[in-house]
Motif scaffolding. Structure first.
Motif, PDB file in Angstrom:
ATOM      1  N   ARG A  87       1.001  -1.243   0.121  1.00 47.97           N
ATOM      2  CA  ARG A  87      -0.062  -0.515   0.195  1.00 47.97           C
ATOM      3  C   ARG A  87       1.316   1.247   0.046  1.00 47.97           C
ATOM      4  NH1 ARG A  87      -2.381  -1.914   4.647  1.00 47.97           N
ATOM      5  NH2 ARG A  87      -0.599  -0.198   5.799  1.00 47.97           N
ATOM      6  N   PHE A  88       0.442   2.114  -0.793  1.00 53.34           N
ATOM      7  CA  PHE A  88       1.314   3.556  -0.600  1.00 53.34           C
ATOM      8  C   PHE A  88      -0.182   4.464  -0.622  1.00 53.34           C
ATOM      9  CE2 PHE A  88       0.612   2.073  -4.741  1.00 53.34           C
ATOM     10  CZ  PHE A  88       0.095   3.753  -5.640  1.00 53.34           C
ATOM     11  N   ASP A  89       0.212   5.920  -0.106  1.00 53.40           N
ATOM     12  CA  ASP A  89      -0.531   7.453  -0.747  1.00 53.40           C
ATOM     13  C   ASP A  89       0.715   7.827  -1.648  1.00 53.40           C
ATOM     14  OD1 ASP A  89      -1.859   6.684   2.252  1.00 53.40           O
ATOM     15  OD2 ASP A  89      -0.813   7.929   3.110  1.00 53.40           O
ATOM     16  N   LEU A  90      -0.469   8.752  -1.890  1.00 53.97           N
ATOM     17  CA  LEU A  90       0.717   9.411  -2.708  1.00 53.97           C
ATOM     18  C   LEU A  90      -0.046  11.274  -2.527  1.00 53.97           C
ATOM     19  CD1 LEU A  90       1.356   9.205  -5.897  1.00 53.97           C
ATOM     20  CD2 LEU A  90      -0.445   9.185  -6.913  1.00 53.97           C
ATOM     21  N   VAL A  91       1.143  11.402  -2.428  1.00 54.64           N
ATOM     22  CA  VAL A  91       1.364  13.768  -2.928  1.00 54.64           C
ATOM     23  C   VAL A  91       1.092  14.643  -4.091  1.00 54.64           C
ATOM     24  CG1 VAL A  91       1.464  15.635  -1.515  1.00 54.64           C
ATOM     25  CG2 VAL A  91       1.446  13.531   0.122  1.00 54.64           C
ATOM     26  N   THR A  92       0.766  14.566  -4.865  1.00 56.31           N
ATOM     27  CA  THR A  92       0.816  15.604  -6.395  1.00 56.31           C
ATOM     28  C   THR A  92      -0.360  17.048  -6.037  1.00 56.31           C
ATOM     29  OG1 THR A  92       0.588  14.408  -8.477  1.00 56.31           O
ATOM     30  CG2 THR A  92      -0.774  13.575  -6.661  1.00 56.31           C
ATOM     31  N   ASP A  93       0.614  17.352  -7.203  1.00 52.10           N
ATOM     32  CA  ASP A  93      -1.021  18.713  -7.846  1.00 52.10           C
ATOM     33  C   ASP A  93      -1.081  17.754  -8.808  1.00 52.10           C
ATOM     34  OD1 ASP A  93       1.699  18.598  -9.677  1.00 52.10           O
ATOM     35  OD2 ASP A  93       1.613  20.121  -9.305  1.00 52.10           O
ATOM     36  N   ALA A  94      -1.454  16.484  -9.322  1.00 51.26           N
ATOM     37  CA  ALA A  94      -2.528  16.019 -10.102  1.00 51.26           C
ATOM     38  C   ALA A  94      -2.200  15.812 -11.119  1.00 51.26           C
ATOM     39  CB  ALA A  94      -3.900  16.359  -9.819  1.00 51.26           C
ATOM     40  N   PRO A  95      -1.497  16.106 -12.222  1.00 58.09           N
ATOM     41  CA  PRO A  95      -1.076  16.095 -13.364  1.00 58.09           C
ATOM     42  C   PRO A  95      -1.138  14.435 -14.134  1.00 58.09           C
ATOM     43  CG  PRO A  95       1.137  16.386 -12.356  1.00 58.09           C
ATOM     44  CD  PRO A  95      -0.459  16.738 -11.542  1.00 58.09           C
ATOM     45  N   GLY A  96      -1.951  14.186 -14.457  1.00 59.31           N
ATOM     46  CA  GLY A  96      -1.927  12.651 -15.168  1.00 59.31           C
ATOM     47  C   GLY A  96      -3.320  12.456 -14.591  1.00 59.31           C
ATOM     48  N   LEU A  97      -3.588  12.749 -12.854  1.00 53.29           N
ATOM     49  CA  LEU A  97      -4.783  11.768 -12.692  1.00 53.29           C
ATOM     50  C   LEU A  97      -6.083  11.824 -13.460  1.00 53.29           C
ATOM     51  CD1 LEU A  97      -4.423  12.750  -8.948  1.00 53.29           C
ATOM     52  CD2 LEU A  97      -3.827  10.586 -10.503  1.00 53.29           C
ATOM     53  N   ALA A  98      -6.899  12.254 -14.532  1.00 51.49           N
ATOM     54  CA  ALA A  98      -8.132  12.321 -14.803  1.00 51.49           C
ATOM     55  C   ALA A  98      -7.274  11.107 -15.780  1.00 51.49           C
ATOM     56  CB  ALA A  98      -8.496  13.779 -15.467  1.00 51.49           C
ATOM     57  N   ALA A  99      -6.574  11.205 -15.925  1.00 51.07           N
ATOM     58  CA  ALA A  99      -6.769  10.339 -17.574  1.00 51.07           C
ATOM     59  C   ALA A  99      -7.722   8.985 -17.197  1.00 51.07           C
ATOM     60  CB  ALA A  99      -4.922   9.668 -17.865  1.00 51.07           C
ATOM     61  N   PRO A 100      -8.100   8.597 -18.330  1.00 49.24           N
ATOM     62  CA  PRO A 100      -8.932   7.547 -18.103  1.00 49.24           C
ATOM     63  C   PRO A 100      -8.233   5.921 -17.417  1.00 49.24           C
ATOM     64  CG  PRO A 100      -9.811   8.650 -20.425  1.00 49.24           C
ATOM     65  CD  PRO A 100      -8.534   8.723 -19.008  1.00 49.24           C
ATOM     66  N   GLY A 101      -8.755   5.503 -15.803  1.00 48.64           N
ATOM     67  CA  GLY A 101      -8.416   4.064 -15.712  1.00 48.64           C
ATOM     68  C   GLY A 101      -7.401   4.426 -15.089  1.00 48.64           C
ATOM     69  N   ARG A 102      -6.569   5.532 -14.862  1.00 44.66           N
ATOM     70  CA  ARG A 102      -5.481   5.660 -14.400  1.00 44.66           C
ATOM     71  C   ARG A 102      -5.314   5.443 -12.824  1.00 44.66           C
ATOM     72  NH1 ARG A 102      -0.579   5.208 -13.911  1.00 44.66           N
ATOM     73  NH2 ARG A 102       1.181   6.515 -13.364  1.00 44.66           N
TER      74      ARG A 102
END
Length: 168
Positions: A87-102
């Motif tokens: 398991r992991f947590d992710l800290v991001t300003d979110a580029p690429g997160l909205a890609a379908p299925g990502r």
């Protein structure tokens, strides 16, 4: 030479850096972050957890403003899984997160908590703080996509440029 990043270890938590300098730290200090930001090689990222027992590490966090932009991000997640970090947590300003299925793919691979970072509440302030056009829209699209599939937190660090907006 590349630094291997840093790891702040407690009994329960390990935080990994994937780039020489955190995207947000760099943006807040210098607008032209992309010109000097270098990814830490996958082997060096894994070296950050070489002495961490996966059974004792309750929380593994992949941190940087944009860890998904690391050219070996998927390989790093796979190698961490092979090493026992399920398991992991992710800290991001979110580029690429909205890609379908990502988001669904990341959740299947162990993503537990997602922290989406904004530089401001509005697009104008966010893009001034982040020194990059389009970052607010990308972060909000990523946050909306992520909110549908598990724990997602939107975080706005307070800095001089957004203090009036965030704290008002």
């Amino acid at each position: 030479a590349l630094r291997s990043g840093y790891t702040s270890k407690t009994v329960n938590e390990t935080r990994l850096r994937l780039f020489e300098q955190d995207r947000l730290e760099h943006r807040f200090c210098q607008p032209h972050w992309a010109q000097s930001r270098k990814p830490i090689p996958a082997e060096a990222v894994l070296a950050q957890v070489a002495d961490v027992d996966p059974a004792r590490c309750k929380r593994l966090t992949l941190a940087d403003g944009a860890p998904l932009e690391h050219p070996e991000f998927d390989r790093i997640v796979a190698l961490l899984g092979e090493r026992g970090f399920a398991r992991f947590d992710l800290v991001t300003d979110a580029p690429g997160l909205a890609a379908p299925g990502r988001i669904e793919d990341l959740r299947r691979r162990g993503l537990e908590r997602l922290f989406v970072l904004l530089g401001g509440v509005t697009a104008t302030v966010n893009e001034r703080v982040m020194s990059a056009p389009g970052t607010h829209a990308a972060a909000m699209a990523g946050a909306r996509a992520a909110a549908q599939s598990g724990r997602t937190y939107v975080v706005v660090p307070v800095v001089r440029d957004n203090e009036g907006e965030v704290l008002s």
